[in-house]
Design a protein around this motif. Structure first.
Motif, mmCIF file in Angstrom:
data_model
loop_
_atom_site.group_PDB
_atom_site.id
_atom_site.type_symbol
_atom_site.label_atom_id
_atom_site.label_comp_id
_atom_site.label_asym_id
_atom_site.label_seq_id
_atom_site.Cartn_x
_atom_site.Cartn_y
_atom_site.Cartn_z
ATOM 1 N N LEU A 34 30.010 30.175 2.916
ATOM 2 C CA LEU A 34 29.065 30.242 3.664
ATOM 3 C C LEU A 34 29.349 32.231 4.341
ATOM 4 O O LEU A 34 28.503 32.588 5.261
ATOM 5 N N ASP A 35 30.709 32.091 3.795
ATOM 6 C CA ASP A 35 30.691 33.711 4.392
ATOM 7 C C ASP A 35 29.955 34.482 3.775
ATOM 8 O O ASP A 35 29.870 35.566 4.620
ATOM 9 N N LEU A 36 29.820 34.317 2.614
ATOM 10 C CA LEU A 36 29.607 35.452 1.563
ATOM 11 C C LEU A 36 28.531 35.157 2.087
ATOM 12 O O LEU A 36 27.471 37.136 1.906
ATOM 13 N N SER A 37 27.729 34.799 2.509
ATOM 14 C CA SER A 37 25.864 34.452 2.651
ATOM 15 C C SER A 37 26.025 35.613 4.267
ATOM 16 O O SER A 37 25.049 35.952 4.496
ATOM 17 N N ALA A 53 22.512 36.510 3.689
ATOM 18 C CA ALA A 53 21.013 35.910 3.940
ATOM 19 C C ALA A 53 19.582 36.271 3.898
ATOM 20 O O ALA A 53 18.803 35.520 4.001
ATOM 21 N N HIS A 54 20.199 37.492 4.999
ATOM 22 C CA HIS A 54 18.848 38.165 5.977
ATOM 23 C C HIS A 54 17.933 39.091 4.613
ATOM 24 O O HIS A 54 16.806 39.782 4.873
ATOM 25 N N VAL A 56 18.018 37.867 1.827
ATOM 26 C CA VAL A 56 16.955 37.542 1.602
ATOM 27 C C VAL A 56 16.094 36.960 2.029
ATOM 28 O O VAL A 56 14.584 37.239 1.352
ATOM 29 N N SER A 57 16.282 36.507 3.208
ATOM 30 C CA SER A 57 14.977 35.922 3.929
ATOM 31 C C SER A 57 13.890 37.009 4.341
ATOM 32 O O SER A 57 12.933 36.538 4.274
ATOM 33 N N ASP A 58 14.653 38.422 4.252
ATOM 34 C CA ASP A 58 13.795 39.216 5.116
ATOM 35 C C ASP A 58 13.254 40.855 4.414
ATOM 36 O O ASP A 58 12.601 41.065 4.412
ATOM 37 N N GLY A 59 14.231 40.079 3.213
ATOM 38 C CA GLY A 59 13.882 41.355 2.011
ATOM 39 C C GLY A 59 12.562 40.513 0.701
ATOM 40 O O GLY A 59 11.553 41.266 0.769
ATOM 41 N N LEU A 60 14.062 39.849 -0.098
ATOM 42 C CA LEU A 60 12.941 39.487 -0.907
ATOM 43 C C LEU A 60 11.922 38.308 -0.836
ATOM 44 O O LEU A 60 10.818 37.989 -1.439
ATOM 45 N N LEU A 61 11.758 37.094 0.195
ATOM 46 C CA LEU A 61 10.867 36.683 0.928
ATOM 47 C C LEU A 61 9.845 37.952 0.617
ATOM 48 O O LEU A 61 8.155 36.739 0.843
ATOM 49 N N ALA A 62 9.741 38.540 1.468
ATOM 50 C CA ALA A 62 8.153 39.571 1.531
ATOM 51 C C ALA A 62 8.217 39.798 0.212
ATOM 52 O O ALA A 62 6.544 39.953 0.390
ATOM 53 N N ILE A 63 8.419 39.742 -0.733
ATOM 54 C CA ILE A 63 7.940 39.682 -2.052
ATOM 55 C C ILE A 63 6.857 38.468 -2.321
ATOM 56 O O ILE A 63 5.767 38.690 -2.475
ATOM 57 N N PRO A 259 14.028 30.024 -5.630
ATOM 58 C CA PRO A 259 15.524 29.409 -5.593
ATOM 59 C C PRO A 259 16.201 30.009 -4.778
ATOM 60 O O PRO A 259 17.301 28.695 -4.266
ATOM 61 N N LEU A 260 16.578 30.994 -4.726
ATOM 62 C CA LEU A 260 17.657 31.904 -3.275
ATOM 63 C C LEU A 260 17.428 31.472 -2.430
ATOM 64 O O LEU A 260 18.283 31.306 -1.613
ATOM 65 N N PHE A 261 16.364 31.848 -2.285
ATOM 66 C CA PHE A 261 15.607 31.421 -0.602
ATOM 67 C C PHE A 261 16.404 30.163 -0.837
ATOM 68 O O PHE A 261 16.842 29.594 0.842
#
Length: 386
Positions: A34-37, A53-54, A56-63, A259-261
């Motif tokens: 959790l700390d790493l995320s 975490a952001h 992933v959710s703000d960057g990669l998820l935009a793709i 899967p990462l998200f």
């Protein structure tokens, strides 16, 4: 790559990633994960400083949302939603699949100011999971049923995108947003240039990537959720190169980004409390996803079939509408994102809302597998006897 383009395997991979995230968060080394995320990663010389975490959710998820928007563009222009006649029935059913889950959620959580803002969470349908269940259990379903289910899931995607854009934009900087929109227009123009040589095509693609990243940055900095940049770019790109880009990105989206998200979003510590002490948000989402979706899509879909004008798609049997409702209850990807956004100010409620999404989606997944199998078997037997 073929496996990652299929309808079955990505859904299984997504579910496994979420299960793994939930497991890791509740093992002894969970706090370290959790700390790493939550660790921040900044890009020197830029205002970009996000947690992993952001990113992933703000960057990669935009793709991912770029790919969704390209598909939406196709369906709205030449596909199953290209006319009012085609879109009317699934649109009415989708409206029920939004309104009823909201009402069910508010029955549980509407009385608590801390939880009522989560009403958009149970409105989403995960199209990847819906198609995965259809691929595994739906062999034999007639074409009109499949088309209806696909259109329903796509309309749900549109609703989710609108909620993200409208409800979760905070302190919007209109100047930065305007720059982002201008860059989207530049991206659209570049996608329509007629490149005569291979070198020119490579240069145009490189320029489009640079402009797309810049548009994402300005939308992010404007205060609008960054995934909306992916939506705008996917709707703006010329259809032919957009579909090619989606084809290239599909294995990466299915095999890595989603899967990462799912893994990061499911990093939730299960609370050690009595059921009566759990947040109303958890119960609201847990019930609204499977129950609200089934009731809403079935009831409104049945009304749409009764009111359908002459020349619209064939009537779909009531049991097939029930099957569509169970598939609609698999919220997962977009519901997880909405839960993170709705309860961004409260980690405890957000975590329980995510558990509600995972539990409600799992219930809907099991129900849909059973009901879709039964309906597919019914249609196969009818076809064999006719």
């Amino acid at each position: 790559m073929k496996l990652l383009r299929s309808e079955r395997f990505p859904a299984v991979l997504l579910l496994a990633a979420a299960a793994l995230g939930l497991l890791f968060a509740n093992l002894p080394f969970g706090p370290a994960v959790l700390d790493l995320s939550h660790a921040h990663l900044a890009i020197p010389g830029t205002p970009l400083d996000l947690s992993l975490a952001h990113w992933v959710s703000d960057g990669l998820l935009a793709i991912f949302f770029f790919g969704v928007a390209v598909e939406l563009q196709y369906e709205l222009t030449t596909g199953e939603l290209s006319s009012v006649r085609k879109a009317l029935q699934p649109a009415i059913a989708a409206a029920g699949g939004v309104i009823v889950p909201i009402a069910v959620f508010l029955l549980f959580a509407g009385g608590d100011p801390a939880t009522r803002d989560g009403w958009p969470v149970p409105t989403a349908t995960d199209i990847a999971f819906a198609l995965g269940v259809l691929a595994v259990f739906g062999k034999g379903l007639p074409s009109p049923v499949r088309i209806f289910l696909l259109a329903l899931a796509i309309i749900d995607d549109i609703v989710g995108i609108v909620f993200i854009a409208v409800l979760f934009a905070h302190d919007v900087d209109l100047g930065l947003l305007a720059i982002g929109i201008v860059l989207v227009v530049v991206f659209a123009v570049l996608s329509r240039l007629d490149a005569g040589s291979r070198g020119a095509r490579v240069a145009i693609v490189a320029a489009m990537i640079v402009v797309a990243v810049a548009a994402w940055v300005f939308v992010l900095l404007s205060g609008v959720h960054a995934t909306i940049a992916g939506v705008l770019l996917g709707l703006a790109v010329q259809q032919s190169p957009g579909m090619r880009a989606r084809h290239v990105l599909e294995p990466w989206i299915n095999g890595a980004i989603l899967p990462l998200f799912a893994f990061v979003a499911a990093l939730v510590v299960i609370p050690q409390v009595r059921p009566s002490e759990l947040s109303p948000a958890l119960w609201g989402i847990l019930v609204a996803l499977p129950v609200g979706k089934i009731l809403g899509i079935t009831l409104f879909g049945w009304l749409a079939m009764r009111m359908r004008p002459r020349g619209t798609a064939p009537t779909i049997a009531l049991p097939d509408l029930v099957a569509a409702g169970t598939l609609g209850g698999i919220g997962f990807t977009v519901s997880l994102l909405l839960a993170n956004l709705a309860y961004a100010e409260s980690d405890a409620i957000r975590d329980q809302a995510i558990l509600g999404v995972l539990g409600g989606s799992l219930i809907a997944l099991v129900l849909s597998g059973v009901i879709v199998s039964l309906r597919a078997r019914h249609h196969r037997l009818n076809a064999a006897s006719s």
